[in-house]
Structure formats: C-alpha cells, structure tokens
Design a protein around this motif. Structure first.
Motif, PDB file in Angstrom:
ATOM      1  N   PRO A   9      10.452  -1.736  -8.298  1.00 52.94           N
ATOM      2  CA  PRO A   9       9.384  -0.775  -8.629  1.00 52.94           C
ATOM      3  C   PRO A   9       9.835   0.656  -8.406  1.00 52.94           C
ATOM      4  O   PRO A   9      10.687   0.932  -7.552  1.00 52.94           O
ATOM      5  N   HIS A  10       9.252   1.570  -9.178  1.00 50.16           N
ATOM      6  CA  HIS A  10       9.602   2.987  -9.039  1.00 50.16           C
ATOM      7  C   HIS A  10       9.153   3.524  -7.678  1.00 50.16           C
ATOM      8  O   HIS A  10       9.848   4.327  -7.057  1.00 50.16           O
ATOM      9  N   ASP A  11       8.008   3.088  -7.204  1.00 52.62           N
ATOM     10  CA  ASP A  11       7.472   3.520  -5.906  1.00 52.62           C
ATOM     11  C   ASP A  11       7.438   2.311  -4.986  1.00 52.62           C
ATOM     12  O   ASP A  11       6.412   1.642  -4.859  1.00 52.62           O
ATOM     13  N   ALA A  12       8.577   2.014  -4.356  1.00 49.64           N
ATOM     14  CA  ALA A  12       8.672   0.813  -3.521  1.00 49.64           C
ATOM     15  C   ALA A  12       7.700   0.868  -2.342  1.00 49.64           C
ATOM     16  O   ALA A  12       7.039  -0.125  -2.026  1.00 49.64           O
ATOM     17  N   LEU A  13       7.603   2.014  -1.689  1.00 47.55           N
ATOM     18  CA  LEU A  13       6.748   2.127  -0.506  1.00 47.55           C
ATOM     19  C   LEU A  13       5.275   1.954  -0.866  1.00 47.55           C
ATOM     20  O   LEU A  13       4.549   1.196  -0.216  1.00 47.55           O
ATOM     21  N   GLY A  14       4.826   2.644  -1.908  1.00 48.14           N
ATOM     22  CA  GLY A  14       3.433   2.536  -2.320  1.00 48.14           C
ATOM     23  C   GLY A  14       3.089   1.144  -2.814  1.00 48.14           C
ATOM     24  O   GLY A  14       2.007   0.612  -2.516  1.00 48.14           O
ATOM     25  N   THR A  15       4.011   0.526  -3.560  1.00 53.82           N
ATOM     26  CA  THR A  15       3.792  -0.828  -4.052  1.00 53.82           C
ATOM     27  C   THR A  15       3.729  -1.818  -2.900  1.00 53.82           C
ATOM     28  O   THR A  15       2.872  -2.712  -2.874  1.00 53.82           O
ATOM     29  N   VAL A 162       8.595   0.195   9.309  1.00 54.74           N
ATOM     30  CA  VAL A 162       8.962  -0.132   7.922  1.00 54.74           C
ATOM     31  C   VAL A 162      10.120   0.774   7.519  1.00 54.74           C
ATOM     32  O   VAL A 162       9.945   1.784   6.842  1.00 54.74           O
ATOM     33  N   THR A 163      11.311   0.407   7.967  1.00 60.56           N
ATOM     34  CA  THR A 163      12.511   1.181   7.637  1.00 60.56           C
ATOM     35  C   THR A 163      13.458   0.375   6.753  1.00 60.56           C
ATOM     36  O   THR A 163      14.192   0.950   5.945  1.00 60.56           O
ATOM     37  N   GLU A 164      13.472  -0.951   6.901  1.00 63.59           N
ATOM     38  CA  GLU A 164      14.270  -1.826   6.041  1.00 63.59           C
ATOM     39  C   GLU A 164      13.297  -2.568   5.125  1.00 63.59           C
ATOM     40  O   GLU A 164      12.649  -3.531   5.541  1.00 63.59           O
ATOM     41  N   LEU A 165      13.165  -2.083   3.907  1.00 65.42           N
ATOM     42  CA  LEU A 165      12.122  -2.570   3.002  1.00 65.42           C
ATOM     43  C   LEU A 165      12.729  -3.021   1.677  1.00 65.42           C
ATOM     44  O   LEU A 165      13.577  -2.347   1.109  1.00 65.42           O
ATOM     45  N   GLN A 166      12.266  -4.189   1.212  1.00 64.91           N
ATOM     46  CA  GLN A 166      12.627  -4.678  -0.114  1.00 64.91           C
ATOM     47  C   GLN A 166      11.350  -5.096  -0.838  1.00 64.91           C
ATOM     48  O   GLN A 166      10.508  -5.798  -0.263  1.00 64.91           O
ATOM     49  N   VAL A 167      11.221  -4.673  -2.080  1.00 62.20           N
ATOM     50  CA  VAL A 167      10.057  -5.031  -2.904  1.00 62.20           C
ATOM     51  C   VAL A 167      10.570  -5.472  -4.270  1.00 62.20           C
ATOM     52  O   VAL A 167      11.381  -4.769  -4.888  1.00 62.20           O
ATOM     53  N   LYS A 168      10.109  -6.605  -4.717  1.00 58.38           N
ATOM     54  CA  LYS A 168      10.501  -7.116  -6.032  1.00 58.38           C
ATOM     55  C   LYS A 168       9.249  -7.363  -6.856  1.00 58.38           C
ATOM     56  O   LYS A 168       8.387  -8.131  -6.450  1.00 58.38           O
ATOM     57  N   THR A 169       9.153  -6.706  -7.997  1.00 51.61           N
ATOM     58  CA  THR A 169       8.002  -6.904  -8.878  1.00 51.61           C
ATOM     59  C   THR A 169       8.512  -7.450 -10.211  1.00 51.61           C
ATOM     60  O   THR A 169       8.815  -6.687 -11.133  1.00 51.61           O
ATOM     61  N   LYS A 170       8.622  -8.766 -10.280  1.00 50.51           N
ATOM     62  CA  LYS A 170       9.077  -9.424 -11.512  1.00 50.51           C
ATOM     63  C   LYS A 170       7.849  -9.639 -12.386  1.00 50.51           C
ATOM     64  O   LYS A 170       7.051 -10.548 -12.147  1.00 50.51           O
ATOM     65  N   LEU A 171       7.696  -8.805 -13.393  1.00 46.23           N
ATOM     66  CA  LEU A 171       6.454  -8.763 -14.163  1.00 46.23           C
ATOM     67  C   LEU A 171       6.681  -8.847 -15.670  1.00 46.23           C
ATOM     68  O   LEU A 171       5.810  -8.463 -16.446  1.00 46.23           O
TER      69      LEU A 171
END
Length: 210
Positions: A9-15, A162-171
């Motif tokens: 995602p473009h905004d990993a933190l917000g997502t 929340v310093t080591e963050l991974q977000v995956k949005t497979k859409l």
C-alpha cells in the motif's frame, strides 16, 4: 512476510492502523522458545505521537514469559480475506484470495498495574462502542470492577512499538479494470469480510471503479 511490490500500500502506516482497528484479534508469537497466543491488541499512540500496540496476556500462558522478560515478539493481524473464483474474471485466471494482513515485530515492554488497568478498561470501551449486535453498550458495574481487580495480578500487560511494520494488500492489482469491477461487485453482496475487501479494492486498487 514476503510482499510483492504490486501489493504494497502507498500509506502502509495508515492502512495498518485501519486494519488493526477493524480486526484487533491478533496472533502473538514469541521466540526461543516458540510460543503462540491469540489476543485482542489495540493500536494506540504514545505521548510523542508514535504508534504502539498495547495488549494483555494471562500469566498462565507460556507466551507471557517471553513478553514479561522483554523478549522479541511478532504480532500478526490476519485481516479480512475473500476467495476469488475465476468465474468472475472476463480474462483467463486461476482461483486466488484477496487479503490484507499486518505484521508488527519488536521488543515487548511490560506495563505497570495502573497502565494495565487503563488498557483493559480502554479495551472494553473500544469493543463495546464497535459492537453492532446489541443496541446497549455494556459497562462495568461494581461486581465487574471487583472481578477485574482480582484478576489483575494474574495478567500481563505489554506494549510493542510499531517500528518494524509489514502490510500486504493483495486486492487484484494484477488484474484489469473489467475483472476487478466484477470481483468487487460480487464481493459487495457477500459477508462482512467480502464487503470489506470490496471496499478496499475500490479505495486502493487503481483498476477498480468506485
């Protein structure tokens, strides 16, 4: 977690915050020895505005030992997921899932008793406010407060920055506009997870019309 750049995602933190708020029940994983637990976790901010995860754990749970000792922990929020059948595609395709998990890793810090009490009350208020199956929000009465106080010595409260963050949005970012429009429309008529994925597709997938 490996993330294809197409699904970042473009905004990993917000997502991540939105997903954690909507799906707070997490998988808490500690290392050496490996231990796994399932507990609700809240996304909050420190006084300085930095994001932090706040949770609790029964001291009887083996996972709590590593948390209490300030061990490294990985917290996984599975998020929503929907099966996608190729019947919904206009072009060639295979069965798949659209999904949106969040991973946070870091070192746990133990909360003091007052912080733990505040967290548990915050957790109740947060969940009752978002509970839609009953018109009345449940609130702690005198008996519930007394039970909470009796249980506090048996519970570990902890925080993880929340310093080591991974977000995956497979859409469906790898599909064309026609495929995604049909998939989003089909999912919009499904269950709550399907509807959430449909909404995320329309909001984040560039090929999906709103």
């Amino acid at each position: 977690m490996w993330i294809n750049p197409t699904y970042a995602p473009h905004d990993a933190l917000g997502t991540a915050k939105a997903l954690v708020d909507a799906h707070p029940l997490a998988v808490v994983i500690t290392e050496d020895p490996l231990a796994i637990a399932h507990m609700p976790i809240l996304w909050r901010e420190t006084a300085g505005g930095d994001p932090v995860l706040i949770g609790h754990m029964p001291l009887a749970d083996p996972t709590s030992k590593q948390l209490a000792a300030g061990g490294r922990v990985t917290i996984v929020f599975p998020g929503p997921a929907s099966y996608i059948t190729p019947n919904w595609y206009h072009s060639e395709g295979l069965p798949t899932y659209n999904y949106a998990p969040v991973h946070v890793a870091g070192v746990a810090t133990r909360l003091g008793e007052a912080e733990l009490r505040e967290h548990l009350l915050d957790l109740v208020a947060d969940h009752e406010a978002g509970h839609s199956l009953d018109e009345r929000a449940w609130a702690l009465d005198g008996d519930a407060h007394a039970r909470l106080e009796r249980l506090l010595p048996r519970v570990l409260g902890f925080s993880v920055p929340v310093t080591e963050l991974q977000v995956k949005t497979k859409l469906g970012q790898n599909r064309d506009a026609a495929d995604n429009a049909t998939v989003a429309s089909q999912l919009a008529a499904g269950d709550s997870a399907d509807r959430e994925i449909s909404s995320m597709m329309r909001g984040q997938c560039p090929h999906t019309p709103s």
